[in-house]
Motif scaffolding. Structure first.
Motif, PDB file in Angstrom:
ATOM      1  N   SER A   1       0.845  -1.195   0.000  1.00 45.51           N
ATOM      2  CA  SER A   1       0.000   0.000   0.000  1.00 45.51           C
ATOM      3  C   SER A   1       0.880   1.244   0.000  1.00 45.51           C
ATOM      4  N   TYR A   2       0.304   2.316  -0.474  1.00 43.82           N
ATOM      5  CA  TYR A   2       0.998   3.604  -0.501  1.00 43.82           C
ATOM      6  C   TYR A   2      -0.052   4.709  -0.496  1.00 43.82           C
ATOM      7  N   TRP A   3       0.357   5.875  -0.061  1.00 38.95           N
ATOM      8  CA  TRP A   3      -0.539   7.020  -0.038  1.00 38.95           C
ATOM      9  C   TRP A   3      -0.524   7.704  -1.393  1.00 38.95           C
ATOM     10  N   GLY A   4      -1.703   8.011  -1.910  1.00 37.30           N
ATOM     11  CA  GLY A   4      -1.837   8.685  -3.192  1.00 37.30           C
ATOM     12  C   GLY A   4      -1.555  10.166  -3.073  1.00 37.30           C
ATOM     13  N   ASP A   5      -1.494  10.805  -4.196  1.00 34.11           N
ATOM     14  CA  ASP A   5      -1.248  12.239  -4.287  1.00 34.11           C
ATOM     15  C   ASP A   5      -2.502  12.992  -3.862  1.00 34.11           C
ATOM     16  N   GLU A   6      -2.403  13.748  -2.776  1.00 34.72           N
ATOM     17  CA  GLU A   6      -3.585  14.438  -2.264  1.00 34.72           C
ATOM     18  C   GLU A   6      -3.934  15.699  -3.044  1.00 34.72           C
ATOM     19  N   SER A   7      -3.151  16.053  -4.045  1.00 26.60           N
ATOM     20  CA  SER A   7      -3.472  17.228  -4.854  1.00 26.60           C
ATOM     21  C   SER A   7      -4.686  16.967  -5.751  1.00 26.60           C
ATOM     22  N   THR A   8      -5.041  15.698  -5.913  1.00 24.20           N
ATOM     23  CA  THR A   8      -6.196  15.341  -6.742  1.00 24.20           C
ATOM     24  C   THR A   8      -7.453  15.134  -5.901  1.00 24.20           C
ATOM     25  N   GLY A   9      -7.423  15.519  -4.646  1.00 24.97           N
ATOM     26  CA  GLY A   9      -8.588  15.345  -3.775  1.00 24.97           C
ATOM     27  C   GLY A   9      -8.159  14.794  -2.431  1.00 24.97           C
ATOM     28  N   ALA A  10      -9.024  13.991  -1.839  1.00 24.05           N
ATOM     29  CA  ALA A  10      -8.738  13.408  -0.532  1.00 24.05           C
ATOM     30  C   ALA A  10      -7.529  12.484  -0.609  1.00 24.05           C
ATOM     31  N   ARG A  11      -6.793  12.426   0.478  1.00 25.27           N
ATOM     32  CA  ARG A  11      -5.641  11.528   0.544  1.00 25.27           C
ATOM     33  C   ARG A  11      -6.154  10.102   0.680  1.00 25.27           C
ATOM     34  N   ARG A  12      -5.764   9.255  -0.256  1.00 27.81           N
ATOM     35  CA  ARG A  12      -6.243   7.877  -0.272  1.00 27.81           C
ATOM     36  C   ARG A  12      -5.079   6.907  -0.172  1.00 27.81           C
ATOM     37  N   ARG A  13      -5.353   5.784   0.469  1.00 30.00           N
ATOM     38  CA  ARG A  13      -4.368   4.709   0.529  1.00 30.00           C
ATOM     39  C   ARG A  13      -4.659   3.768  -0.637  1.00 30.00           C
ATOM     40  N   TYR A  14      -3.681   3.622  -1.506  1.00 28.19           N
ATOM     41  CA  TYR A  14      -3.808   2.757  -2.668  1.00 28.19           C
ATOM     42  C   TYR A  14      -3.174   1.406  -2.379  1.00 28.19           C
ATOM     43  N   TYR A  15      -3.685   0.396  -3.041  1.00 28.42           N
ATOM     44  CA  TYR A  15      -3.178  -0.970  -2.879  1.00 28.42           C
ATOM     45  C   TYR A  15      -2.726  -1.482  -4.236  1.00 28.42           C
ATOM     46  N   SER A  16      -1.643  -2.243  -4.203  1.00 29.10           N
ATOM     47  CA  SER A  16      -1.033  -2.783  -5.407  1.00 29.10           C
ATOM     48  C   SER A  16      -0.730  -4.266  -5.179  1.00 29.10           C
ATOM     49  N   ILE A  17      -1.014  -5.086  -6.169  1.00 26.20           N
ATOM     50  CA  ILE A  17      -0.728  -6.516  -6.034  1.00 26.20           C
ATOM     51  C   ILE A  17       0.766  -6.752  -6.277  1.00 26.20           C
ATOM     52  N   THR A  18       1.341  -7.675  -5.542  1.00 25.23           N
ATOM     53  CA  THR A  18       2.750  -8.031  -5.682  1.00 25.23           C
ATOM     54  C   THR A  18       2.863  -9.304  -6.529  1.00 25.23           C
ATOM     55  N   PRO A  19       4.074  -9.666  -6.951  1.00 24.58           N
ATOM     56  CA  PRO A  19       4.234 -10.947  -7.654  1.00 24.58           C
ATOM     57  C   PRO A  19       3.736 -12.125  -6.807  1.00 24.58           C
ATOM     58  N   THR A  20       3.972 -12.084  -5.503  1.00 21.98           N
ATOM     59  CA  THR A  20       3.450 -13.129  -4.612  1.00 21.98           C
ATOM     60  C   THR A  20       1.926 -13.132  -4.655  1.00 21.98           C
ATOM     61  N   GLY A  21       1.333 -11.941  -4.642  1.00 22.84           N
ATOM     62  CA  GLY A  21      -0.118 -11.822  -4.710  1.00 22.84           C
ATOM     63  C   GLY A  21      -0.678 -12.397  -5.998  1.00 22.84           C
ATOM     64  N   GLU A  22       0.025 -12.189  -7.100  1.00 26.22           N
ATOM     65  CA  GLU A  22      -0.411 -12.766  -8.371  1.00 26.22           C
ATOM     66  C   GLU A  22      -0.382 -14.290  -8.319  1.00 26.22           C
ATOM     67  N   GLN A  23       0.674 -14.853  -7.727  1.00 22.38           N
ATOM     68  CA  GLN A  23       0.759 -16.311  -7.583  1.00 22.38           C
ATOM     69  C   GLN A  23      -0.376 -16.830  -6.708  1.00 22.38           C
ATOM     70  N   VAL A  24      -0.620 -16.134  -5.595  1.00 16.33           N
ATOM     71  CA  VAL A  24      -1.698 -16.534  -4.685  1.00 16.33           C
ATOM     72  C   VAL A  24      -3.047 -16.432  -5.400  1.00 16.33           C
ATOM     73  N   TYR A  25      -3.241 -15.367  -6.169  1.00 22.86           N
ATOM     74  CA  TYR A  25      -4.495 -15.203  -6.911  1.00 22.86           C
ATOM     75  C   TYR A  25      -4.722 -16.391  -7.847  1.00 22.86           C
ATOM     76  N   TYR A  26      -3.718 -16.754  -8.634  1.00 24.62           N
ATOM     77  CA  TYR A  26      -3.888 -17.861  -9.579  1.00 24.62           C
ATOM     78  C   TYR A  26      -4.121 -19.188  -8.851  1.00 24.62           C
ATOM     79  N   ALA A  27      -3.487 -19.378  -7.701  1.00 23.66           N
ATOM     80  CA  ALA A  27      -3.724 -20.585  -6.904  1.00 23.66           C
ATOM     81  C   ALA A  27      -5.155 -20.602  -6.371  1.00 23.66           C
TER      82      ALA A  27
END
Length: 109
Positions: free
Chosen positions: A64-90
């Protein structure tokens, strides 16, 4: 007929990872996409969503990371990792097997 929450509950992580396979996103947007894709029949409770985010992050499936608050409210963004991709396919393979098994058990001969 609404979708029974009990049927979906065990697949929350898979649903979230599927959304993140399409790109980085934040909680509200993910939940809104789920609601739209199901025609309003299913929506994750906020507590369930953020508990799943924490669990997936601890498992190394997402970051997760904090988004750019210049575009509105500060949001926490989530990103899938290579491990997450493997887990998803499993999880997807497990779902396909489970679905086939349930069809065998539920449908009359």
């Amino acid at each position: 007929m609404s979708i029974a929450s009990d049927v979906i509950r065990g697949h929350t992580d898979t649903i979230i990872l599927a959304q993140l396979m399409q790109g980085d996103s934040y909680g509200y947007k993910i939940n809104r996409a789920i609601e739209l894709r199901t025609g309003g029949e299913y929506e994750l409770k906020e507590a369930t969503l953020y508990t799943a985010f924490r669990r997936l992050e601890q498992m190394g499936c997402i970051t997760s990371y904090w988004g750019d608050e210049s575009t509105g409210a500060r949001r926490r963004y989530y990103s899938i990792t290579p491990t997450g991709e493997q887990v998803y396919y499993a999880m997807l393979a497990e779902w396909d097997s489970s679905k086939q098994l349930l069809e065998t058990l539920i449908r009359p001969n």
